[in-house]
Enzyme design. Structure first.
Site, PDB file in Angstrom:
ATOM      1  N   LEU A  74      -4.952  16.041  10.821  1.00  0.00           N
ATOM      2  CA  LEU A  74      -3.610  15.946  10.419  1.00  0.00           C
ATOM      3  C   LEU A  74      -3.090  14.781   9.790  1.00  0.00           C
ATOM      4  O   LEU A  74      -3.764  13.827   9.984  1.00  0.00           O
ATOM      5  CB  LEU A  74      -2.781  16.243  11.779  1.00  0.00           C
ATOM      6  CG  LEU A  74      -3.235  17.851  12.446  1.00  0.00           C
ATOM      7  CD1 LEU A  74      -2.963  17.547  13.962  1.00  0.00           C
ATOM      8  CD2 LEU A  74      -2.243  18.744  11.728  1.00  0.00           C
ATOM      9  N   CYS A  78      -2.056  11.372   2.619  1.00  0.00           N
ATOM     10  CA  CYS A  78      -1.748   9.974   2.841  1.00  0.00           C
ATOM     11  C   CYS A  78      -2.643   9.028   3.680  1.00  0.00           C
ATOM     12  O   CYS A  78      -3.026   7.964   2.884  1.00  0.00           O
ATOM     13  CB  CYS A  78      -0.201   9.790   3.556  1.00  0.00           C
ATOM     14  SG  CYS A  78       0.267   8.214   4.134  1.00  0.00           S
ATOM     15  N   CYS A  83      -1.534   7.103   0.181  1.00  0.00           N
ATOM     16  CA  CYS A  83      -0.622   5.984   0.519  1.00  0.00           C
ATOM     17  C   CYS A  83      -1.454   4.997   1.328  1.00  0.00           C
ATOM     18  O   CYS A  83      -1.359   3.636   1.148  1.00  0.00           O
ATOM     19  CB  CYS A  83       0.490   6.207   1.043  1.00  0.00           C
ATOM     20  SG  CYS A  83       1.071   7.916   1.023  1.00  0.00           S
ATOM     21  N   HIS A 133      -6.927   9.171  11.624  1.00  0.00           N
ATOM     22  CA  HIS A 133      -6.935  10.502  11.569  1.00  0.00           C
ATOM     23  C   HIS A 133      -7.002  10.701  12.901  1.00  0.00           C
ATOM     24  O   HIS A 133      -6.353  11.969  13.299  1.00  0.00           O
ATOM     25  CB  HIS A 133      -8.155  11.120  10.756  1.00  0.00           C
ATOM     26  CG  HIS A 133      -8.179  10.885   9.368  1.00  0.00           C
ATOM     27  ND1 HIS A 133      -7.218  10.530   8.557  1.00  0.00           N
ATOM     28  CD2 HIS A 133      -9.321  10.749   8.324  1.00  0.00           C
ATOM     29  CE1 HIS A 133      -7.354  10.276   7.274  1.00  0.00           C
ATOM     30  NE2 HIS A 133      -8.736  10.568   7.177  1.00  0.00           N
ATOM     31  N   PHE A 502      17.207 -16.909   8.583  1.00  0.00           N
ATOM     32  CA  PHE A 502      16.735 -17.902   7.565  1.00  0.00           C
ATOM     33  C   PHE A 502      15.223 -17.853   7.819  1.00  0.00           C
ATOM     34  O   PHE A 502      14.519 -18.230   9.075  1.00  0.00           O
ATOM     35  CB  PHE A 502      17.334 -19.074   7.912  1.00  0.00           C
ATOM     36  CG  PHE A 502      17.425 -20.085   6.773  1.00  0.00           C
ATOM     37  CD1 PHE A 502      17.803 -19.950   5.497  1.00  0.00           C
ATOM     38  CD2 PHE A 502      16.157 -21.140   6.796  1.00  0.00           C
ATOM     39  CE1 PHE A 502      17.576 -20.896   4.504  1.00  0.00           C
ATOM     40  CE2 PHE A 502      15.933 -21.982   5.736  1.00  0.00           C
ATOM     41  CZ  PHE A 502      16.864 -22.082   4.705  1.00  0.00           C
TER      42      PHE A 502
END
Ligand code: COM
Length: 524
Positions: A74, A78, A83, A133, A502
């Site tokens: 699933l 990607c 990606c 995966h 910062f």
């Protein structure tokens, strides 16, 4: 194989997935509950990001989803080809960029092109991807309690019925999330060995490229071109449009584009804009690309590697054939309304299958929107505006309007940027912006330390857009997007009132604070 009553760990899932990927005849992976004879609330055809999130949400709402996917895992393209490898390569490109600039200086060893390998990084990803995966399968089964059949092609019989793995399933609704594939342009020779796209690069690369021609001018071309170049591979980008000027990049600010492309050129990438690849030549393996330049002249580029990065098209042909009432546009994108409902009353479509933008947030939220509506919760999803990013060897992030777009719509546009634009100021020596990951650049080559710009509407003092080149700012853009797209928007005063950490990568908070005292806002 029936995994319903098994509770595999990640290593076992890894083995199952790897064996299935190696063996085209491997059997379906079946996680179906006993009451399979009864109807599902929704059958998700495709278990990528949209299908997985949609099914999980529908289950969480008390419904019964089934996911069917041809891959043995699933998560879709990607984590397999798109990606996730892109992020590995971009991350590595940023590391290599430092190494090349500082070769033999400080703590950096001498630059060694043999150690900066495209092939090694591709293999690293290929060998490791099934761990991600494995987690998707484990989580979906064990934590999300979603039924699935993987490693099995779905056959849509009608809008309520799907066959897969020799079984027939019925659902009150169907959700089409079949993804997209690379759109290959019509250029003779692209079928040759040595021509790759983001998917075949992962599956098929079997040598170390020495010289590269990238076809395309959008995100994929910039990202992969920057990675190839960062390894020392001589790279030429050939793009018909201007670089970073494809339609989905319309919010990219001109100054951002200039900063990024100047940086790419400085790092040795040749960018040919307005140039048309005419032919890819070679005897079996690529050896040259013929390009028609804007001037009309023809240029022949010697190369052993061509990368096609010209975009994607929806994977919907077979779905449209199976459901003749399903309306699509000319590119094959399934037409949906804001509820993700198609022209067929119980069929929804999500993610890349409905066209641009082919982005992760859109896929996942489309799935969730479909799930809500299926479960009786009226829900709409508008993805016309969203934050976005790409990588060169930098992380480039933007949200809202560019300065140019803002000036077309508003007459009192205020710009707050770093380095500031003040005619004649010697900003090439200014070590700002500074932030983690750009400190070394700031103290040695300040012109490489990044660029940032905030665009505001002067009178209501509202932020219209934010743009950043550097590292580490992407997270903040998720929240900036939410804030500036609220009905009340986000003002320079509110931004200046926030508490910065910062040295924050985008300096928007403190820069806004420096101007917030002004009754009439002015540029900074
Ligand atoms: C992400 C895949 S790589 S998914 O959206 O979690 O399914």
């Amino acid at each position: 194989m029936d995994v319903r009553s098994e509770h595999y760990n990640l290593a076992k899932w890894y083995d199952i997935i790897e064996s299935a990927l190696d063996d085209p005849d491997s059997e379906p992976i079946v996680n179906i509950a006993e009451e399979a004879a009864s109807e599902y609330d929704a059958i998700f055809v495709g278990g990528g990001a949209g299908g997985r999130f949609g099914a999980a949400f529908l289950r969480a709402l008390g419904g019964r989803p089934l996911i069917i996917d041809a891959w043995p895992f699933l998560g879709g393209s990607c984590p397999h080809q798109a990606c996730v490898p892109h992020h590995l390569f971009s991350d590595v490109a940023a590391e290599m960029d430092l190494w090349r600039w500082y070769s033999g200086r400080f703590f950096f060893p001498d630059w060694d092109p043999d150690k900066a390998s495209i092939l090694e990084m591709v293999q690293l990803f290929r060998d490791g991807r099934s761990y991600a995966h494995a987690f998707m399968n484990w989580q979906t089964k064990e934590q999300l309690n979603v039924e699935f059949m993987l490693n099995a092609r779905a056959r849509i019989i009608d809008s309520r019925t799907v066959e897969a793995g020799g079984r027939r399933f019925t659902g009150q609704n169907m959700v089409i999330g079949t993804g997209a594939h690379v759109k290959v342009p019509q250029i003779p020779g692209l079928e040759m060995h040595g021509v790759y796209d983001f998917a075949t690069l992962i599956e098929d690369l079997d040598y170390e490229p020495g010289k590269c021609v990238v076809i395309g001018g959008g995100k994929t071309a910039v990202e992969y071109g920057s990675f190839f170049n960062a390894t020392g591979c001589e790279t030429t980008i050939v793009t018909r449009s201007g670089i970073m000027q494809t339609p989905s990049l319309h919010h990219v600010d001109d100054d951002v584009r200039d900063y990024v492309t100047e940086g790419m050129r400085k790092r040795g990438i040749t960018i040919l804009e307005g140039a048309e690849p005419v032919e890819v030549r070679g005897s079996g393996t690529v050896s040259e690309v013929v390009v028609r330049l804007r001037s009309g002249e023809t240029l022949t580029l010697g190369t052993d590697f061509v990368f096609v990065g010209t975009g994607e098209a929806p994977n919907t042909g077979w779905v449209l054939d199976a459901l003749p009432g399903l309306k699509s546009d000319d590119a094959g994108a399934i037409i949906v309304d804001r509820r993700m409902l198609t022209s067929i009353p119980n069929v929804y479509a999500i993610g890349d299958a409905i066209g641009a933008p082919m982005e992760m947030f859109k896929a996942r939220k489309c799935g969730v929107t479909a799930a809500r509506n299926i479960m009786g919760i009226d829900s709409e999803f508008d993805f016309s505006e969203y934050p976005d990013f790409l990588h060169s060897t930098y992380e480039v992030t933007w949200v809202g309007l560019s300065e140019q777009e803002a000036r077309q719509q508003y007459d009192d546009v205020i710009i707050i940027q770093m380095p500031p634009y003040v005619k004649g100021l010697d900003t090439e020596h200014l070590p700002l912006p500074l932030a983690e990951r750009t400190m070394l650049y700031g103290f040695t080559q300040p012109e490489l330390s990044g660029f940032q710009k905030l665009v505001a509407d002067g009178r209501p003092r509202r932020v219209l857009g934010a743009h950043h080149v550097g590292y580490g700012a992407k997270d903040s853009f998720q929240y900036l997007d939410y804030l500036i797209h609220r009905p009340q928007g986000l003002t320079i005063d509110e931004l200046g009132d926030m508490n910065e950490l910062f040295l924050n990568p985008e300096h928007f908070i403190q820069l806004s604070r420096l101007r917030a005292g002004n009754t009439k806002l002015v540029d900074l």
